[in-house]
Scaffold this active site. Structure first.
Site, PDB file in Angstrom:
ATOM      1  N   ASP A   1       4.624  38.121  21.685  1.00  0.00           N
ATOM      2  CA  ASP A   1       5.948  37.496  21.708  1.00  0.00           C
ATOM      3  C   ASP A   1       6.594  37.450  20.321  1.00  0.00           C
ATOM      4  OD1 ASP A   1       5.417  36.632  24.469  1.00  0.00           O
ATOM      5  OD2 ASP A   1       3.964  35.311  23.504  1.00  0.00           O
ATOM      6  N   ASP A   2       5.890  37.965  19.329  1.00  0.00           N
ATOM      7  CA  ASP A   2       6.354  37.796  17.961  1.00  0.00           C
ATOM      8  C   ASP A   2       7.660  38.550  17.704  1.00  0.00           C
ATOM      9  OD1 ASP A   2       5.414  37.004  15.059  1.00  0.00           O
ATOM     10  OD2 ASP A   2       6.246  39.030  14.968  1.00  0.00           O
ATOM     11  N   VAL A   3       8.636  37.841  17.170  1.00  0.00           N
ATOM     12  CA  VAL A   3       9.953  38.445  16.962  1.00  0.00           C
ATOM     13  C   VAL A   3       9.907  39.514  15.870  1.00  0.00           C
ATOM     14  CG1 VAL A   3      10.760  36.716  15.313  1.00  0.00           C
ATOM     15  CG2 VAL A   3      12.407  37.912  16.731  1.00  0.00           C
TER      16      VAL A   3
ATOM     17  N   LEU B   1       7.327  41.546  15.330  1.00  0.00           N
ATOM     18  CA  LEU B   1       6.769  42.718  16.009  1.00  0.00           C
ATOM     19  C   LEU B   1       7.847  43.398  16.855  1.00  0.00           C
ATOM     20  CD1 LEU B   1       4.165  44.335  16.861  1.00  0.00           C
ATOM     21  CD2 LEU B   1       3.998  42.726  18.763  1.00  0.00           C
TER      22      LEU B   1
ATOM     23  N   TRP C   1       4.244  44.693  11.210  1.00  0.00           N
ATOM     24  CA  TRP C   1       4.940  43.645  10.459  1.00  0.00           C
ATOM     25  C   TRP C   1       5.374  44.145   9.102  1.00  0.00           C
ATOM     26  CZ3 TRP C   1       1.153  39.000  11.533  1.00  0.00           C
ATOM     27  CH2 TRP C   1       1.528  38.379  12.729  1.00  0.00           C
TER      28      TRP C   1
END
Length: 294
Positions: free
Chosen positions: A248-250, A252, A290
């Site tokens: 869910d990492d924005v 990523l 990232w």
DNA sequence: GTCCAGGATGGGC
DNA sequence: GCCCATCATGGA
């Protein structure tokens, strides 16, 4: 003290990650030399770390005239191995990445980069909670205020080197004690709650290390304030589960959007499909992606 | 001034 | 189980 470095290690790639944020308060880097307090339990050692030819890591103790005992050296060596993931052979990762459409370029550009760890569980959990839903620059400001309000420091050559606040100390606070720091009341509650779980012995790194990935993920998500993203972030950077994947990492999401030249954000299903070749290296894939943007 | 950021929770359905 | 408002401030 000398630590022999593994293959596929490039200090410049790791320094690139470590120096990407000027407002970092847990270490200082000048002329490629890292100065940091390594704190393990009651022990606090101010050390300087430098690397020679990507072969050897040199660790020097500062501000400490007493003889350094053997057990203390061993703890420091273990910490550094965890911090830079030195016991991991990255050969299979690069073999996979070199034929992966998304990872190919990042794997070459950042060759030798390790998933930089946060060996201390409380520090990793707090950093995860602090970073929820705010930009990284502000997250670093919050961390600095938290550390400088409640942590110890060692002074050397008129500079302060900070120790992350121990959970025993934070467990005794109330959310109002954190009001001066501009974090949300909920985040204050989450951090104090986590500190209390650790102080009572209900939550520890040892317990999580003895679980398999799914068990550890489930037990972390049960804790108030820790959702799927934070759990996987900590599983990745502290507990070193290679399959940890904060999908869910924005960061990523935006990295994939950029690399694929998309005019919209990729969906979760699309990211899941792209990540199939990354099996067992999801955390490394995430970390390298990232670096494309941050 | 606007938009968004290394999300999580608790409620409604 | 899914959807949504809410948190709540700073950085660009």
């Amino acid at each position: 003290m000398i630590i022999t470095l593994p293959a596929n290690f490039d200090m410049n790639a790791n320094l690139g990650y470590l120096t990407r944020e000027k407002n970092e308060c847990m270490y200082e880097i000048e002329s490629d030399i890292i100065t940091k307090v390594i704190a393990i339990g009651e022990m606090q050692s101010l050390v300087q770390i430098s690397v020679i030819d990507n072969q050897q890591m040199v660790v020097q103790f500062l501000n400490d005239s007493r003889p350094i005992e053997k057990w203390e050296r061993e703890k420091i060596v273990t910490y550094i191995h965890e911090w830079f993931d030195l016991d991991n052979d990255l050969t299979p990762f690069y073999e996979m990445a070199n034929s992966d459409p998304l990872l190919q370029i990042p794997a070459q550009k950042f060759y030798g980069l390790r998933v930089i760890g946060i060996p201390d569980l409380f520090e990793a959990l707090c950093w995860g909670v602090l970073g929820q839903q705010i930009n990284l620059a502000f997250a670093h400001t919050l961390k600095r205020q938290f550390v400088e309000s409640f942590g110890d420091s060692i002074e050397w050559k008129s500079k302060k080197y900070w120790v992350f606040p121990p959970y025993e100390r934070i467990a005794q606070l109330e959310p109002t004690d954190l009001a001066a720091i501009k974090m949300t009341v909920k985040k204050s509650e989450y951090i104090i709650g986590i500190a209390r779980l650790m102080a009572s012995g209900e939550l520890s790194k040892d317990q999580l290390m003895n679980m398999n990935f799914k068990e550890a993920e489930r037990s972390l998500i049960k804790i108030r304030g820790i959702g799927p993203w934070t759990a996987n972030y900590v599983l990745m950077r502290c507990l070193r589960f290679q399959t940890a994947f904060p999908i869910d990492d924005v960061g990523l999401i935006n990295s994939i959007k950029t690399l694929r030249n998309m005019n919209r954000k990729p969906t979760k299903e699309e990211i899941l499909a792209l990540s199939i070749p990354w099996k067992n290296w999801e955390s490394y894939a995430t970390f390298y992606l990232w670096r494309v943007l941050y």
